[in-house]
Design an enzyme around this catalytic site. Structure first.
Site, PDB file in Angstrom:
ATOM      1  N   TYR A 142      -8.212  53.064 -25.003  1.00 28.61           N
ATOM      2  CA  TYR A 142      -8.111  52.268 -26.230  1.00 28.61           C
ATOM      3  C   TYR A 142      -7.307  50.978 -26.006  1.00 28.61           C
ATOM      4  O   TYR A 142      -7.557  49.977 -26.646  1.00 28.61           O
ATOM      5  CB  TYR A 142      -7.409  53.072 -27.330  1.00 28.61           C
ATOM      6  CG  TYR A 142      -8.315  53.927 -28.174  1.00 28.61           C
ATOM      7  CD1 TYR A 142      -9.024  54.980 -27.620  1.00 28.61           C
ATOM      8  CD2 TYR A 142      -8.447  53.686 -29.541  1.00 28.61           C
ATOM      9  CE1 TYR A 142      -9.834  55.765 -28.395  1.00 28.61           C
ATOM     10  CE2 TYR A 142      -9.260  54.482 -30.338  1.00 28.61           C
ATOM     11  CZ  TYR A 142      -9.954  55.519 -29.756  1.00 28.61           C
ATOM     12  OH  TYR A 142     -10.765  56.297 -30.538  1.00 28.61           O
ATOM     13  N   LYS A 189      -9.600  65.671 -18.086  1.00 33.71           N
ATOM     14  CA  LYS A 189     -10.796  65.661 -17.224  1.00 33.71           C
ATOM     15  C   LYS A 189     -10.279  65.428 -15.805  1.00 33.71           C
ATOM     16  O   LYS A 189     -10.623  64.451 -15.129  1.00 33.71           O
ATOM     17  CB  LYS A 189     -11.761  64.565 -17.705  1.00 33.71           C
ATOM     18  CG  LYS A 189     -13.113  64.566 -17.024  1.00 33.71           C
ATOM     19  CD  LYS A 189     -14.040  65.685 -17.474  1.00 33.71           C
ATOM     20  CE  LYS A 189     -15.284  65.696 -16.627  1.00 33.71           C
ATOM     21  NZ  LYS A 189     -16.148  66.861 -16.859  1.00 33.71           N
TER      22      LYS A 189
HETATM   23  C1  IPM Z   1      -9.635  57.654 -35.982  1.00 26.95           C
HETATM   24  C2  IPM Z   1     -10.707  56.600 -36.001  1.00 26.95           C
HETATM   25  C3  IPM Z   1     -10.221  55.364 -35.237  1.00 26.95           C
HETATM   26  C4  IPM Z   1      -9.968  55.765 -33.801  1.00 26.95           C
HETATM   27  C5  IPM Z   1     -11.189  54.163 -35.322  1.00 26.95           C
HETATM   28  C6  IPM Z   1     -11.457  53.754 -36.755  1.00 26.95           C
HETATM   29  C7  IPM Z   1     -10.690  52.999 -34.516  1.00 26.95           C
HETATM   30  O1  IPM Z   1     -11.899  57.091 -35.495  1.00 26.95           O
HETATM   31  O2  IPM Z   1      -8.516  57.384 -36.465  1.00 26.95           O
HETATM   32  O3  IPM Z   1      -9.903  58.756 -35.510  1.00 26.95           O
HETATM   33  O4  IPM Z   1     -10.885  55.765 -32.980  1.00 26.95           O
HETATM   34  O5  IPM Z   1      -8.832  56.097 -33.491  1.00 26.95           O
END
Ligand code: IPM
Ligand code: MG
Length: 357
Positions: A142, A189
């Site tokens: 992320y 993983k």
């Molecule tokens: C969550 C959501 C978010 C994430 C998105 C909206 C960016 O899916 O909070 O689970 O991927 O973390």
């Protein structure tokens, strides 16, 4: 007690359900003699429309200054099919997580007995399932470098973890396991990914400080299967950001619906409490959204940020009673018969408020 709560509804059904969550907090304050004051802030698509920025500085400052944040959802379909959009609602959410240092995302998966029939999984497999996910929230693919090479024809997202990042979430998860059935499943993983090998190594080191907790390591693909096959085998699950995102959507089916699942994002400062569901533009504005995830998020807020155990339990008991009385939103009505007394967002909220009286 006096507390400042920031309401951040965000986009889509976030606007509808968060108002209901706030009403429940208000009722608790009245009932238990607390003074809660509220402010509101923008995030996501609504913030982009108003300011051009998915997380304006003003919103961030308000978050940092509040005692807790009740958050809704972010997202808008207009960006989903436009991969070229440079400014996106989700950037606001990710920036909030990073800036507030919200590295631990707790997602409790607990099935209210009354909803055994609402899941597409067989009741005899589900009954008694009770899992607490710890999803790491400020690292992994992320937040690593991302970009394009080769004139845009090659793309990359780098997954990265440092030892301290794994260790701090591991300790939170182990501490929680001690208050539960003393079992941890760490999901990775490690047969393929170097970040996962570091993850596993750190979990093994931390585990030495918790000899009373039973530790199991699983590969994420196996976990995806076992969650549905035998959800009761899990107690605390700790995993990385991306795996946790995916597995908790899957696990929501153990609780009957995404509309039931609350989450707490905690770290070193202000905690943020939010449903795990998204902005759901397909049902936005129709008054159909299930407000129980926001209400249960308010219960987590009371418990974790304010240490108000009795207040939090009062909220959960009120939700339980409403379900026992047969009230349902559309998402948790029996999938085959849609039987039960099916209510909209506000009416469901009113039932919970009545039960708090
Ligand atoms: C969550 C959501 C978010 C994430 C998105 C909206 C960016 O899916 O909070 O689970 O991927 O973390
Ligand atoms: Mg998600």
């Amino acid at each position: 007690m006096k507390k400042n709560i920031l309401i951040v509804p965000g986009d889509g059904i976030g606007q509808e359900v968060t108002q209901v969550g706030k009403k429940v907090l208000d009722k608790i304050a009245q009932k238990f003699g607390h003074t809660f004051s509220y402010d509101q802030a923008l995030i996501g698509h609504v913030a982009i429309e108003a300011t051009g920025n998915p997380l304006p500085d003003e919103s961030l400052a308000k978050m940092k200054a509040s005692d807790a944040v009740l958050f809704g959802a972010v997202g808008h379909p207009k960006y989903d099919n436009d991969p070229s959009a440079k400014v996106r609602p989700e950037q606001g959410l990710l920036k909030m997580r990073k800036e507030l240092g919200l590295y631990a995302n707790l997602r409790p998966i607990k099935l209210f007995d009354e909803l055994l029939g609402a899941s597409s999984i067989k009741p005899e497999i589900l009954k008694g399932a009770d899992i607490l996910f710890f999803r790491e929230l400020t690292g992994d693919i992320y937040f690593g470098d991302k970009g394009r090479d080769n004139n845009g024809d090659t793309a990359f997202d780098v997954a990265k973890y440092s030892r301290y990042e794994v260790e701090r979430i591991a300790r939170k998860a182990f501490d929680a396991a001690r208050t539960r059935r003393k079992k941890i499943c760490s999901v990775d993983k490690a047969n393929v990914l170097e970040t996962s090998r570091l993850w596993r190594e750190v979990i093994q080191v931390v585990a030495k400080d918790y000899p009373d907790v039973e530790v199991e390591h699983q590969f994420v693909d196996a976990t995806a299967m076992l969650l549905i096959k035998d959800p009761r085998r899990f107690d605390v699950v700790v995993t990385a950001n991306l795996f946790g995102d995916i597995l908790t959507d899957e696990a929501s089916q153990i609780a009957g619906s995404m509309g039931m699942l609350a989450s707490a994002s905690i770290g070193d400062g202000t905690g943020v409490y939010e449903p795990i569901h998204g902005s759901a533009h397909d049902i936005t504005g129709k008054g159909l959204a299930n407000p129980l995830a926001s209400i249960l998020s308010a219960a987590l807020l009371l418990d974790i940020s304010f240490k108000m155990k009795a207040e939090s339990e009062a909220v959960i008991n009120a939700v339980d009673k409403v379900l026992k009385s047969g009230y349902r939103t559309k998402d948790i009505a029996d999938p085959l018969t849609e039987s039960g007394k099916v209510l909209g967002t506000e009416a469901m909220g009113e039932e919970v408020l009545k039960n708090l009286d």
